[in-house]
Design a protein around this motif. Structure first.
Motif: not given
Length: 742
Positions: A452-463
């Motif tokens: 859910q956090e991955i979907i919610r914060f896509p830029k954070l997931h990329e980093k």
């Protein structure tokens, strides 16, 4: 009980605000063919002209019409702020917010413009409803839905499938089990051909929520009447059949008021149907609809309460899954980093909360690479593979130089065994590569708790993906270097004093010294028997892997000790005795490790898995991961006829190479997985969180990293609005006392 319909109107207001039909509220759905008189019936119930009229299809969007009884002096519906205290009747649209329409011509124009805005001007239809609420002291509390009239043939620039579109729209509304179906049919056509009644029966086969209305009673042919139809003798309808008289088109052109039209309707019914007049007409229809709707609401209310409570719980869980608005960015970022690192490490260690059942992943896949892929590949590397007898003879000759050798030079053994040991390097490096790929793949399979956090914060997931990828990439050279060093260490010093190898080399040397040419020839003659004996493991084939052996455990150490004691007790052996001892040693003593790896009873799970996999039928795969072939292709060399001494020298070198290679292969098979675990897997696991914090926890990057995706933000707002509406609906329903229901 009169309080039920206002409650339903409040619920309609609540759910219309958020634009959802999740709650199926009781309402009356008006269904009929084009020009059957639906609009005239609705206007008669309201007592005002407010619906668009014209040729062809006019109603092209559903109209949700709420009639609210508002007597003068009632402060519940009237408000000084809105300026409705002194108004007799007025209307309000949902899409225009709090704008008051006291002129019903303006209401008609707003309906037309709103219809064109959503449906276009090509006579097409739209499923998005228009919500209109009319307050008047001359109406009863009702909620009606006016739908486009049923048509068959497209007219003008209507779409070709206009009939199908209208039918689907009608079915969508009458399929609501809490809807009362008002089937409108003109009296001047055969009642048995009613399309509206046909659709009603499809969705209400028991007829418990269908009421029929017969319009245009005054337009029937001379000499005919509708008595049989109104009495239900033609087609019975459980809730009844009510006849009404509409205004004609000429009456509309002449601006005949609806009040006068209702008076003329009553006179016509008394004159034409005196015995049925009190059970027909617009006034009786309005009272009947009000009574039916109240009883229907009473029956639906308990189930409606339960449904609202269940949906409140569902939407609370959904809103929680989207997360609250970020207030403390630093704390939120640290929580996400910690959760991701913990999930990643759990997947490696096999302690994840949600375990994958469809394929191997994480630590289990790494274990499979070590003990199945890598282990099986090393076992398939034959110690003499790619090494022909001619290669051995050439190495022996090159090691002697210009001097003919009386003994086999040790340099040739060292040269050849190093050549074979180097073959272990490529599979070992490929093992590192496979583990690295799996460590990279874990990023996408590290547990649903962070999805859910991955979907919610896509830029954070990329980093996060970038940081983990860079960490794995930095550890790859060190791991490869260590694996290369493991092979280089084995090449740096050929330890001929190794306990296992020294024992074998001494025995071979003794056998060679005490064996004469005859015994050597007998020994060579016996070799095909040794090779082809299915009870023995070793296959003296330099170009291929060893044959399978039976499951009998052979104590090679005892055989070796027996051979040594025999040699020491006799200074000279006969040719046959020497040959037999040599044969026994060849099958047991010299290839001790080969027997250990090949015997099922003392190898453990890994080799059992390999044997089962080799014997498995092609249609049933043993493992979810196909084994990877890590071996390079080895060319075969040709042979020539050798002298007895050359054969003996080559045989000595072969057996020494075989023995020492098995020792090194065992060391590599044990050391490479340990090196990979230490330099790559464990290092990443232990340093992942600190690495993420170092690269991501920077105050000037908080806003960028924690920027939510538009999709999540919209979904959270929609869910919050729906939850608020459900809580408001639950409050409204809770205000109804049991006395109001009966």
């Amino acid at each position: 009980m009169e309080a039920l319909i206002p409650v339903m109107n409040k619920l309609h207001d609540v759910f219309n605000t958020v634009g959802t039909d999740s709650i199926q509220l009781p309402q009356i759905v008006v269904v009929g063919t084009q020009s059957s008189g639906k609009s005239s019936v609705l206007e008669s119930l309201v007592g005002k002209d407010f619906l668009p009229r014209g040729a062809g299809i006019v109603t092209r969007r559903p109209l949700i019409l709420q009639l609210v009884y508002a007597p003068k002096g009632d402060t519940t519906c009237r408000s000084a702020e809105e300026g409705t205290l002194n108004l007799e009747e007025w209307g309000k649209f949902l899409h225009t917010k709090n704008k008051i329409y006291s002129n019903f011509d303006d209401i008609r124009k707003e309906i037309e413009s709103e219809t064109d805005r959503m449906s276009g001007s090509n006579k097409g239809i739209c499923q998005e409803p228009i919500n209109l609420k009319i307050y008047s002291p001359r109406v009863v509390n009702l909620t009606l839905v006016d739908l486009p009239g049923i048509t068959k043939v497209p007219v003008g620039d209507q779409p070709e499938n206009i009939e199908l579109q209208i039918r689907e729209l009608i079915i969508q509304h009458i399929s609501n089990p809490n809807a009362i179906i008002l089937a409108v049919h003109p009296a001047n056509t055969d009642f048995a051909t009613s399309e509206s009644l046909k659709l009603a029966r499809e969705r209400d086969p028991d007829g418990r929520r269908t009421l029929a209305v017969i319009t245009k009673l005054d337009l029937m042919d001379a000499g005919t009447d509708a008595v049989d139809v109104l009495c239900g003798r033609v087609i019975p309808v459980k809730l009844g059949i009510i006849g009404v008289v509409n205004r004609s088109q000429q009456d509309i052109i002449n601006n005949k008021s609806i009040t006068d039209a209702i008076k003329d309707e009553a006179s016509y019914l008394q004159r034409k149907y005196p015995t049925l007049a009190n059970r027909n007409g617009t006034a009786f229809l309005a009272k009947t609809l009000n009574r039916l709707l109240m009883h229907h609401i009473r029956d639906c209310l308990p189930d409606l309460k339960t449904r609202v409570n269940v949906m409140i719980s569902q939407f609370q869980s959904m809103l929680h899954s989207y997360g609250e608005a970020v207030e403390d960015q630093g704390q939120t970022l640290l929580q996400i980093i910690t959760k991701f690192a913990s999930s990643y490490c759990s997947t490696v260690e096999g302690t994840a909360r949600n375990i994958e059942t469809s394929e191997l992943c994480g630590g289990a896949r790494i274990c499979y690479i070590f003990h199945e892929t890598f282990g099986r590949t090393l076992n398939e590397i034959h110690p003499l593979g790619g090494l022909s007898t001619y290669d051995i003879l050439t190495a022996i000759r090159n090691a002697t130089g210009t001097r003919p050798a009386l003994f086999v030079p040790e340099v040739s053994f060292e040269l050849l065994v190093k050549r074979q040991i180097r073959r272990l390097e490529d599979p070992s490096l490929r093992c590192v590569e496979l583990v690295h790929e799996e460590m990279q793949r874990i990023i996408q399979h590290c547990g649903t708790e962070v999805q859910q956090e991955i979907i919610r914060f896509p830029k954070l997931h990329e980093k996060i993906v970038d940081v983990v990828t860079q960490l794995l990439r930095r550890r790859l050279p060190a791991t490869n270097s260590m694996v290369e060093n493991l092979v280089a260490i084995e090449l740096a010093y050929i330890n001929t004093k190794h306990p296992d190898f020294h024992h074998d080399a001494a025995l071979v040397d003794t056998l060679v010294k005490h064996s004469d040419e005859k015994s050597s020839n007998i020994n060579k003659a016996m070799e095909p028997k040794i090779i082809n004996n299915p009870q023995l493991k070793f296959h003296n084939n330099p170009d291929g892997p060893a044959e399978k052996i039976d499951n009998k455990l052979i104590s090679s150490r005892k055989i070796t000790q027996y051979a040594e004691s025999t040699l020491h007790s006799s200074s000279k052996l006969s040719g046959s005795d020497s040959n037999l001892l040599l044969q026994g040693y060849a099958t047991a003593g010299t290839w001790t490790d080969q027997l250990k790896y090949g015997n099922k009873e003392n190898t453990g799970a890994t080799e059992k898995t390999t044997n089962m996999e080799r014997n498995a039928s092609p249609g049933i795969p043993f493992s979810p991961v196909k084994a990877v072939n890590l071996l390079p292709e080895v060319p075969n060399n040709t042979h020539r006829q050798l002298s007895p001494k050359e054969k003996k020298d080559c045989e000595v070198i072969e057996r020494l190479i075989y023995s020492y290679f098995m020792i090194v292969r065992k060391n590599i098979q044990d050391a490479v997985p340990k090196a990979i675990m230490h330099f790559l897997v464990n290092f990443v696991r232990d340093n992942l969180q600190s690495e993420l914090v170092t690269h991501l926890y920077k105050h000037d990057h908080f806003t960028t990293l924690l920027q939510e995706s538009d999709h999540i933000a919209v979904r959270r707002q929609e869910t919050a609005d729906m939850l608020k509406a459900l809580q408001r609906a639950n409050q409204i329903i809770g205000e109804i006392r049991e006395t109001h229901m009966w």
